[in-house]
Design an enzyme around this catalytic site. Structure first.
Site, PDB file in Angstrom:
ATOM      1  N   GLU A 195      -5.549  -8.384   5.937  1.00  0.00           N
ATOM      2  CA  GLU A 195      -5.147  -9.214   4.315  1.00  0.00           C
ATOM      3  C   GLU A 195      -4.768  -9.983   4.192  1.00  0.00           C
ATOM      4  OE1 GLU A 195      -4.634  -5.059   3.108  1.00  0.00           O
ATOM      5  OE2 GLU A 195      -6.184  -4.077   2.545  1.00  0.00           O
ATOM      6  N   GLU A 390     -12.533  -2.115   5.394  1.00  0.00           N
ATOM      7  CA  GLU A 390     -11.960  -0.897   4.709  1.00  0.00           C
ATOM      8  C   GLU A 390     -12.721  -0.148   3.898  1.00  0.00           C
ATOM      9  OE1 GLU A 390      -7.379  -1.292   4.827  1.00  0.00           O
ATOM     10  OE2 GLU A 390      -7.407  -3.094   6.177  1.00  0.00           O
TER      11      GLU A 390
HETATM   12  C1  BG6 Z   1      -4.983  -1.762   4.275  1.00  0.00           C
HETATM   13  C2  BG6 Z   1      -4.383  -2.139   5.195  1.00  0.00           C
HETATM   14  O1  BG6 Z   1      -4.792  -2.213   2.374  1.00  0.00           O
HETATM   15  O2  BG6 Z   1      -4.839  -1.291   3.298  1.00  0.00           O
HETATM   16  C3  BG6 Z   1      -4.418  -0.946   5.889  1.00  0.00           C
HETATM   17  O3  BG6 Z   1      -4.911  -3.384   5.700  1.00  0.00           O
HETATM   18  C4  BG6 Z   1      -3.398   0.552   4.828  1.00  0.00           C
HETATM   19  O4  BG6 Z   1      -3.417  -0.938   7.357  1.00  0.00           O
HETATM   20  C5  BG6 Z   1      -4.400   0.765   4.684  1.00  0.00           C
HETATM   21  O5  BG6 Z   1      -3.461   0.855   6.022  1.00  0.00           O
HETATM   22  C6  BG6 Z   1      -4.614   1.991   3.216  1.00  0.00           C
HETATM   23  O6  BG6 Z   1      -3.154   1.519   2.638  1.00  0.00           O
HETATM   24  P1  BG6 Z   1      -1.932   3.003   3.018  1.00  0.00           P
HETATM   25  O7  BG6 Z   1      -0.755   2.410   2.354  1.00  0.00           O
HETATM   26  O8  BG6 Z   1      -2.760   4.231   2.073  1.00  0.00           O
HETATM   27  O9  BG6 Z   1      -1.867   3.110   4.586  1.00  0.00           O
END
Ligand code: BG6
Length: 492
Positions: A195, A390
């Site tokens: 990201e 993701e």
């Molecule tokens: C993404 C990141 O932005 O979102 C992860 O690459 C992160 O590291 C994921 O965990 C979810 O975000 P959060 O804040 O719910 O853990």
């Protein structure tokens, strides 16, 4: 049952799996000489409003100093993670049972180079990752490895203005060389910076810049300098990977924060176009190999000077990435009347609430159709293979008396998103894989909580770090296993 659920539209070799990041799951923050990373300084803040992103995730110079002097792991939950460092064999066995074809993990730079400046890496760190990748391969799981996932060495952040100084590129390249040499025999798919576009949303975790340390009018320029240095580092890493590991592929990784205009008012259209273009800036440079003109114009108008090294432009042009990977959690809405509208957030960004979309327990807008849109749009723009690395639903899970966890809400979320990917594939989009985030519960990036769970596998651990760390299967575990076994055809 819809047509889609009967016949798979996914390619035979589609890479189904899951995603993690070392700083959120490994723990063992001070084992075998590992150095402190920026992630080890981020704290769990129970009394802060979850929608106040600055208060949740911002960090001051004083807080960094306090972290450096503290041995505490409860206030700094990423230091204990879910103890993946000691339990990875058990976890990989569970992922293999689900039928994972791939698993996204990251390497902690500080496990190899504690400060980032050492000439030689730590052998213990090398041994750990070699065994991790070997274990994955033996389980039939293809490693997908991020080199930099919010984990830069704290020493570099403190002494080199984060990624602001040119030397950091050389340190990173040295680290990459070790990774490719030592792990290249196991790892084919690599990602440079997780990201990379989050530099403005959370500079500390992304580029090691504590904005508190600099005059406000200098921060923007410094952040652009850091991201330029990361672009060059990414291109050099791509070059080196191709030279050292024949057949291996490098991807960029961006947050796709798809933004809609609030309505068809042309002024809203222009505003949303601008936001989407700004979001695309980061992948444009890494895929197309040059800076978009609108960014150069912006620098000119605002007197922003970014130092380019000799030959940087040629390096960016010559060593663009092989594929484009991205995270997708939600869509956003922009409005010229944003001040008068209700707001929602997610991924440490805020936008106007979309009346057509539900929101998660943490206020993130759930929009599967947006994933189809994003895939088609990125395919049109880049004509490169795409990888969704993701996606997922952060939710509260309830453990029933018999130990079961009936996370139907998560199954519903994934079902709709997998259909959305299928819809893009049917339009001819080249999607190579799908790795849902936090396939095993892990520490939240933004809030450092455990309560915000994404996994198919439950981890017995609470926000304060209490628990046995025992793993158990949620209902979604069996469901995802069926999805993978049917190559995305059986979504019931
Ligand atoms: C993404 C990141 O932005 O979102 C992860 O690459 C992160 O590291 C994921 O965990 C979810 O975000 P959060 O804040 O719910 O853990």
């Amino acid at each position: 049952m819809s047509e889609f659920t009967k016949t798979s539209v996914f390619p035979e070799d589609f890479l189904w799996g899951g995603a993690t990041a070392a700083n959120q799951c490994e723990g063992a923050w001070d084992v075998d000489g590992k150095g402190l990373s920026v992630a080890d300084c981020t704290t769990y803040r129970p009394n802060v409003d979850k929608k106040n992103y600055a208060a949740l995730h911002g960090i001051t110079d004083d807080q960094i100093r306090a972290a450096m002097e503290s041995d505490d792991i409860h206030e700094y939950p990423k230091r204990h993670g879910i103890d993946f460092f000691h339990r990875y064999k058990e976890d990989i066995a569970l992922f293999a049972e689900m039928g994972f074809k791939t698993l996204r993990v990251s390497i902690q730079w500080t496990r190899l180079f504690p400060t980032g400046t050492e000439e030689q890496p730590l052998q213990a760190g090398i041994d750990f990752y070699r065994d991790l990748f070997k274990t994955m391969k033996e389980a039939g799981i293809e490693p997908l490895v991020t080199l930099h996932h919010y984990e830069m060495p704290l020493y570099l952040a403190n002494h080199y203005d984060g990624w602001g100084k040119r030397e950091v590129i050389d340190f990173f390249v040295r680290y990459c060389e070790v990774c490719f040499r030592e792990f290249g025999e196991y790892v084919k798919y690599w990602l440079t910076f997780n990201e990379i576009d989050s530099v403005f949303r959370h500079p500390w975790t992304t580029i090691g810049v504590c904005t508190d340390r600099y005059p406000a009018d200098k921060c923007e320029e410094l952040i652009y300098q850091c991201v330029h240095n990361q672009f060059v580092a990414s291109a050099l890493a791509t070059k080196m990977l191709h030279e050292m590991v024949p057949g291996a592929q490098m991807g960029c990784m961006v947050t796709r924060t798809l933004t809609y205009p609030e309505n068809c008012n042309p002024k809203n259209m222009l505003l949303a176009q601008k936001t989407n273009r700004d979001n695309y800036f980061y992948s444009d440079v890494q895929v197309l190999g040059e800076y978009p003109k609108h960014v150069l114009k912006y620098w000119e108008r605002h007197g922003i000077h970014v130092e380019f090294g000799m030959g940087d432009e040629a390096i960016l042009k010559q060593y663009s990435v092989d594929f484009v990977s991205f995270s997708y959690y939600m869509s956003m809405v922009d409005s010229i009347d944003a001040d008068k509208r209700e707001k929602v957030g997610g991924n440490l960004a805020t936008g106007v609430k979309n009346p057509f979309l539900p929101i998660s327990d943490w206020g993130w807008q759930v929009d599967p159709d947006g994933l189809t849109y994003a895939l088609i749009d990125m395919d049109d723009r880049y004509h490169k293979p795409l990888f969704i690395v993701e996606n997922g639903l952060g939710a509260y899970d309830k453990v029933e008396e018999d130990g079961s966890i009936n996370d139907d809400y998560r199954i519903d979320y994934f079902r709709e998103h997998i259909k959305a990917i299928g819809a893009a594939i049917e339009e001819g989009v080249d999607v190579r894989g799908y790795t849902p985030w936090g396939c095993i519960d892990l520490v939240s990036m933004s809030t450092c909580e455990m309560d915000k769970r994404y996994g198919f596998i439950y981890v017995d651990l609470d926000n304060e770090g209490n628990g046995t760390y025992a793993r158990s299967k949620k209902k979604s575990f069996g469901w995802y296993k069926k999805v993978i076994a049917s190559n995305g055809a059986d979504l019931d």
